[in-house]
Design a protein around this motif. Structure first.
Motif, PDB file in Angstrom:
ATOM      1  N   ILE A  79       0.846  -1.198   0.000  1.00  0.00           N
ATOM      2  CA  ILE A  79       0.000   0.000   0.000  1.00  0.00           C
ATOM      3  C   ILE A  79       0.876   1.241   0.000  1.00  0.00           C
ATOM      4  O   ILE A  79       2.067   1.187   0.350  1.00  0.00           O
ATOM      5  N   ASP A  80       0.278   2.384  -0.371  1.00  0.00           N
ATOM      6  CA  ASP A  80       1.002   3.650  -0.262  1.00  0.00           C
ATOM      7  C   ASP A  80       0.713   4.272   1.106  1.00  0.00           C
ATOM      8  O   ASP A  80       0.056   3.662   1.959  1.00  0.00           O
ATOM      9  N   GLU A  81       1.170   5.505   1.301  1.00  0.00           N
ATOM     10  CA  GLU A  81       1.025   6.137   2.618  1.00  0.00           C
ATOM     11  C   GLU A  81      -0.418   6.455   2.971  1.00  0.00           C
ATOM     12  O   GLU A  81      -0.751   6.692   4.143  1.00  0.00           O
ATOM     13  N   THR A  82      -1.323   6.446   1.985  1.00  0.00           N
ATOM     14  CA  THR A  82      -2.743   6.705   2.253  1.00  0.00           C
ATOM     15  C   THR A  82      -3.535   5.419   2.473  1.00  0.00           C
ATOM     16  O   THR A  82      -4.735   5.467   2.738  1.00  0.00           O
ATOM     17  N   GLY A  83      -2.879   4.257   2.330  1.00  0.00           N
ATOM     18  CA  GLY A  83      -3.574   2.989   2.483  1.00  0.00           C
ATOM     19  C   GLY A  83      -4.109   2.416   1.187  1.00  0.00           C
ATOM     20  O   GLY A  83      -4.793   1.393   1.191  1.00  0.00           O
ATOM     21  N   LYS A  84      -3.763   3.033   0.056  1.00  0.00           N
ATOM     22  CA  LYS A  84      -4.241   2.563  -1.245  1.00  0.00           C
ATOM     23  C   LYS A  84      -3.397   1.388  -1.733  1.00  0.00           C
ATOM     24  O   LYS A  84      -2.171   1.488  -1.797  1.00  0.00           O
ATOM     25  N   PRO A  85      -4.032   0.257  -2.093  1.00  0.00           N
ATOM     26  CA  PRO A  85      -3.273  -0.871  -2.648  1.00  0.00           C
ATOM     27  C   PRO A  85      -2.572  -0.488  -3.940  1.00  0.00           C
ATOM     28  O   PRO A  85      -3.131   0.240  -4.772  1.00  0.00           O
ATOM     29  N   LEU A  86      -1.364  -0.977  -4.117  1.00  0.00           N
ATOM     30  CA  LEU A  86      -0.551  -0.594  -5.267  1.00  0.00           C
ATOM     31  C   LEU A  86      -0.623  -1.587  -6.421  1.00  0.00           C
ATOM     32  O   LEU A  86      -0.098  -1.318  -7.497  1.00  0.00           O
ATOM     33  N   LYS A 111     -12.988 -20.785  -1.364  1.00  0.00           N
ATOM     34  CA  LYS A 111     -12.321 -21.320  -0.177  1.00  0.00           C
ATOM     35  C   LYS A 111     -11.213 -20.376   0.286  1.00  0.00           C
ATOM     36  O   LYS A 111     -11.044 -20.117   1.480  1.00  0.00           O
ATOM     37  N   LYS A 112     -10.457 -19.846  -0.673  1.00  0.00           N
ATOM     38  CA  LYS A 112      -9.344 -18.960  -0.328  1.00  0.00           C
ATOM     39  C   LYS A 112      -9.831 -17.625   0.243  1.00  0.00           C
ATOM     40  O   LYS A 112      -9.154 -17.016   1.084  1.00  0.00           O
ATOM     41  N   LEU A 113     -10.986 -17.156  -0.236  1.00  0.00           N
ATOM     42  CA  LEU A 113     -11.461 -15.832   0.155  1.00  0.00           C
ATOM     43  C   LEU A 113     -12.512 -15.861   1.260  1.00  0.00           C
ATOM     44  O   LEU A 113     -13.056 -14.820   1.620  1.00  0.00           O
ATOM     45  N   ALA A 114     -12.795 -17.029   1.812  1.00  0.00           N
ATOM     46  CA  ALA A 114     -13.812 -17.122   2.858  1.00  0.00           C
ATOM     47  C   ALA A 114     -13.411 -16.330   4.098  1.00  0.00           C
ATOM     48  O   ALA A 114     -14.256 -15.724   4.772  1.00  0.00           O
ATOM     49  N   LYS A 115     -12.126 -16.344   4.419  1.00  0.00           N
ATOM     50  CA  LYS A 115     -11.624 -15.597   5.577  1.00  0.00           C
ATOM     51  C   LYS A 115     -10.183 -15.231   5.284  1.00  0.00           C
ATOM     52  O   LYS A 115      -9.328 -16.108   5.152  1.00  0.00           O
ATOM     53  N   VAL A 116      -9.904 -13.939   5.175  1.00  0.00           N
ATOM     54  CA  VAL A 116      -8.585 -13.469   4.750  1.00  0.00           C
ATOM     55  C   VAL A 116      -7.979 -12.563   5.814  1.00  0.00           C
ATOM     56  O   VAL A 116      -8.629 -11.638   6.310  1.00  0.00           O
ATOM     57  N   LEU A 117      -6.741 -12.843   6.168  1.00  0.00           N
ATOM     58  CA  LEU A 117      -5.957 -11.933   7.003  1.00  0.00           C
ATOM     59  C   LEU A 117      -5.154 -11.037   6.070  1.00  0.00           C
ATOM     60  O   LEU A 117      -4.184 -11.476   5.450  1.00  0.00           O
ATOM     61  N   TRP A 118      -5.597  -9.787   5.943  1.00  0.00           N
ATOM     62  CA  TRP A 118      -4.904  -8.825   5.084  1.00  0.00           C
ATOM     63  C   TRP A 118      -3.731  -8.238   5.855  1.00  0.00           C
ATOM     64  O   TRP A 118      -3.890  -7.753   6.980  1.00  0.00           O
ATOM     65  N   PHE A 119      -2.564  -8.274   5.227  1.00  0.00           N
ATOM     66  CA  PHE A 119      -1.334  -7.816   5.865  1.00  0.00           C
ATOM     67  C   PHE A 119      -0.732  -6.707   5.013  1.00  0.00           C
ATOM     68  O   PHE A 119       0.133  -6.962   4.171  1.00  0.00           O
ATOM     69  N   PRO A 120      -1.164  -5.454   5.204  1.00  0.00           N
ATOM     70  CA  PRO A 120      -0.648  -4.366   4.365  1.00  0.00           C
ATOM     71  C   PRO A 120       0.804  -4.029   4.701  1.00  0.00           C
ATOM     72  O   PRO A 120       1.201  -4.013   5.865  1.00  0.00           O
ATOM     73  N   ILE A 121       1.577  -3.797   3.651  1.00  0.00           N
ATOM     74  CA  ILE A 121       2.984  -3.395   3.787  1.00  0.00           C
ATOM     75  C   ILE A 121       3.147  -2.042   3.105  1.00  0.00           C
ATOM     76  O   ILE A 121       2.910  -1.912   1.903  1.00  0.00           O
ATOM     77  N   VAL A 122       3.526  -1.024   3.871  1.00  0.00           N
ATOM     78  CA  VAL A 122       3.730   0.307   3.290  1.00  0.00           C
ATOM     79  C   VAL A 122       4.963   0.246   2.405  1.00  0.00           C
ATOM     80  O   VAL A 122       6.079   0.024   2.879  1.00  0.00           O
ATOM     81  N   SER A 123       4.760   0.435   1.107  1.00  0.00           N
ATOM     82  CA  SER A 123       5.815   0.216   0.106  1.00  0.00           C
ATOM     83  C   SER A 123       5.963   1.467  -0.750  1.00  0.00           C
ATOM     84  O   SER A 123       5.482   1.523  -1.879  1.00  0.00           O
ATOM     85  N   LEU A 124       6.601   2.484  -0.198  1.00  0.00           N
ATOM     86  CA  LEU A 124       6.757   3.751  -0.908  1.00  0.00           C
ATOM     87  C   LEU A 124       7.833   3.638  -1.985  1.00  0.00           C
ATOM     88  O   LEU A 124       8.818   2.927  -1.820  1.00  0.00           O
ATOM     89  N   LYS A 125       7.608   4.345  -3.084  1.00  0.00           N
ATOM     90  CA  LYS A 125       8.557   4.326  -4.189  1.00  0.00           C
ATOM     91  C   LYS A 125       9.907   4.846  -3.732  1.00  0.00           C
ATOM     92  O   LYS A 125      10.015   5.889  -3.082  1.00  0.00           O
ATOM     93  N   GLY A 126      10.950   4.084  -4.062  1.00  0.00           N
ATOM     94  CA  GLY A 126      12.302   4.493  -3.708  1.00  0.00           C
ATOM     95  C   GLY A 126      12.752   4.061  -2.328  1.00  0.00           C
ATOM     96  O   GLY A 126      13.920   4.240  -1.977  1.00  0.00           O
ATOM     97  N   VAL A 127      11.828   3.501  -1.550  1.00  0.00           N
ATOM     98  CA  VAL A 127      12.181   3.039  -0.201  1.00  0.00           C
ATOM     99  C   VAL A 127      12.685   1.604  -0.281  1.00  0.00           C
ATOM    100  O   VAL A 127      12.039   0.741  -0.888  1.00  0.00           O
ATOM    101  N   ALA A 128      13.833   1.332   0.320  1.00  0.00           N
ATOM    102  CA  ALA A 128      14.433  -0.001   0.277  1.00  0.00           C
ATOM    103  C   ALA A 128      13.528  -1.026   0.956  1.00  0.00           C
ATOM    104  O   ALA A 128      12.732  -0.687   1.837  1.00  0.00           O
ATOM    105  N   ILE A 129      13.680  -2.278   0.544  1.00  0.00           N
ATOM    106  CA  ILE A 129      12.873  -3.359   1.128  1.00  0.00           C
ATOM    107  C   ILE A 129      13.026  -3.378   2.644  1.00  0.00           C
ATOM    108  O   ILE A 129      12.049  -3.556   3.381  1.00  0.00           O
ATOM    109  N   GLN A 130      14.237  -3.164   3.120  1.00  0.00           N
ATOM    110  CA  GLN A 130      14.494  -3.226   4.558  1.00  0.00           C
ATOM    111  C   GLN A 130      13.680  -2.196   5.338  1.00  0.00           C
ATOM    112  O   GLN A 130      13.350  -2.412   6.505  1.00  0.00           O
ATOM    113  N   GLN A 131      13.343  -1.080   4.688  1.00  0.00           N
ATOM    114  CA  GLN A 131      12.644   0.004   5.377  1.00  0.00           C
ATOM    115  C   GLN A 131      11.129  -0.050   5.201  1.00  0.00           C
ATOM    116  O   GLN A 131      10.421   0.787   5.767  1.00  0.00           O
ATOM    117  N   ARG A 132      10.645  -1.013   4.448  1.00  0.00           N
ATOM    118  CA  ARG A 132       9.195  -1.129   4.291  1.00  0.00           C
ATOM    119  C   ARG A 132       8.572  -1.553   5.613  1.00  0.00           C
ATOM    120  O   ARG A 132       9.079  -2.426   6.294  1.00  0.00           O
TER     121      ARG A 132
END
Length: 223
Positions: A79-86, A111-132
């Motif tokens: 997601i971005d900083e506003t919570g929008k999926p990328l 079956k897959k979508l009956a119950k989903v644990l959504w795990f958002p990761i803030v992934s800003l452009k230019g930000v390294a994987i380690q800092q997500r």
């Protein structure tokens, strides 16, 4: 990285999930002695697999939810900083042959979508994987209205597969579910029904949730 026992209840799963909120992937990787890739182009699925390990998921690549004993599927979503999926979210493979026995009520998508644990990761452009950073995880089950939309898309898609109309399953198809090629490269082919009813070779396909649909899910959960 050591093996983590699977959670025995949804409460235990959610407790584990919330403990990761606000942490960076680099911090978590260091804590658990996990090898982090330099980029995700080569290891695109690393984040999802890493979070699965941290939470004790056991399904792996089996055609069932990631936590089969709880009936919960895990979906990491950038997601971005506003919570929008990328990007869109992969759900499952599309069965291109022998589909006549599959109906919505027993489909892998349902079956897959009956119950989903959504795990958002803030992934800003230019930000390294380690800092997500891991945002707040949320548990979701489709409302009757949402399931009706998913079912309509799924049934329309499977009808076109059975009729050999794969060409109509383009980027404009589907309100919530879309179908896209799902293969490591263009040389990976599978069998499907052709437009004349004969067997053809084509790229494997996958079901994906459109980003506007997942955005509505996160927004409805006060994200």
């Amino acid at each position: 990285m050591s093996f983590i026992n699977p959670p025995t209840s949804i409460d235990e799963l959610m407790t584990r999930a919330r403990q990761l909120s606000g942490r960076t992937l680099g911090d978590l990787a260091n804590q658990h002695a996990a090898n982090m890739p330099d980029n995700l182009l080569i290891e695109k699925g690393w984040i999802g697999q890493f979070i699965e390990q941290l939470l004790g998921a056991t399904a792996g690549s089996l055609p069932e939810p990631d936590f089969p004993q709880l009936g919960v599927e895990l979906k990491t979503i950038p997601i971005d900083e506003t919570g929008k999926p990328l990007e869109s979210t992969y759900v499952s493979v599309v069965h291109l042959m022998n589909t006549h026995r599959e109906q919505w009520h027993n489909s892998l998508v349902r079956k897959k979508l009956a119950k989903v644990l959504w795990f958002p990761i803030v992934s800003l452009k230019g930000v390294a994987i380690q800092q997500r950073m891991v945002a707040t995880p949320v548990l979701w089950s489709p409302s009757p209205e949402q399931e009706a939309v998913l079912r309509c898309d799924w049934e329309d898609a499977m009808e076109k597969v059975m009729l050999g109309q794969l060409g109509q399953l383009n980027s404009r198809f589907g309100e919530a579910l879309q179908i896209r090629p799902k293969a490591a490269n263009a040389s990976v082919l599978t069998e499907a029904i052709g437009p004349d009813g004969d067997i053809i070779k084509t790229l494997p396909r996958g079901f994906y949730l459109r980003s506007n649909f997942t955005r509505s899910i996160l927004e409805s959960l006060c994200y």
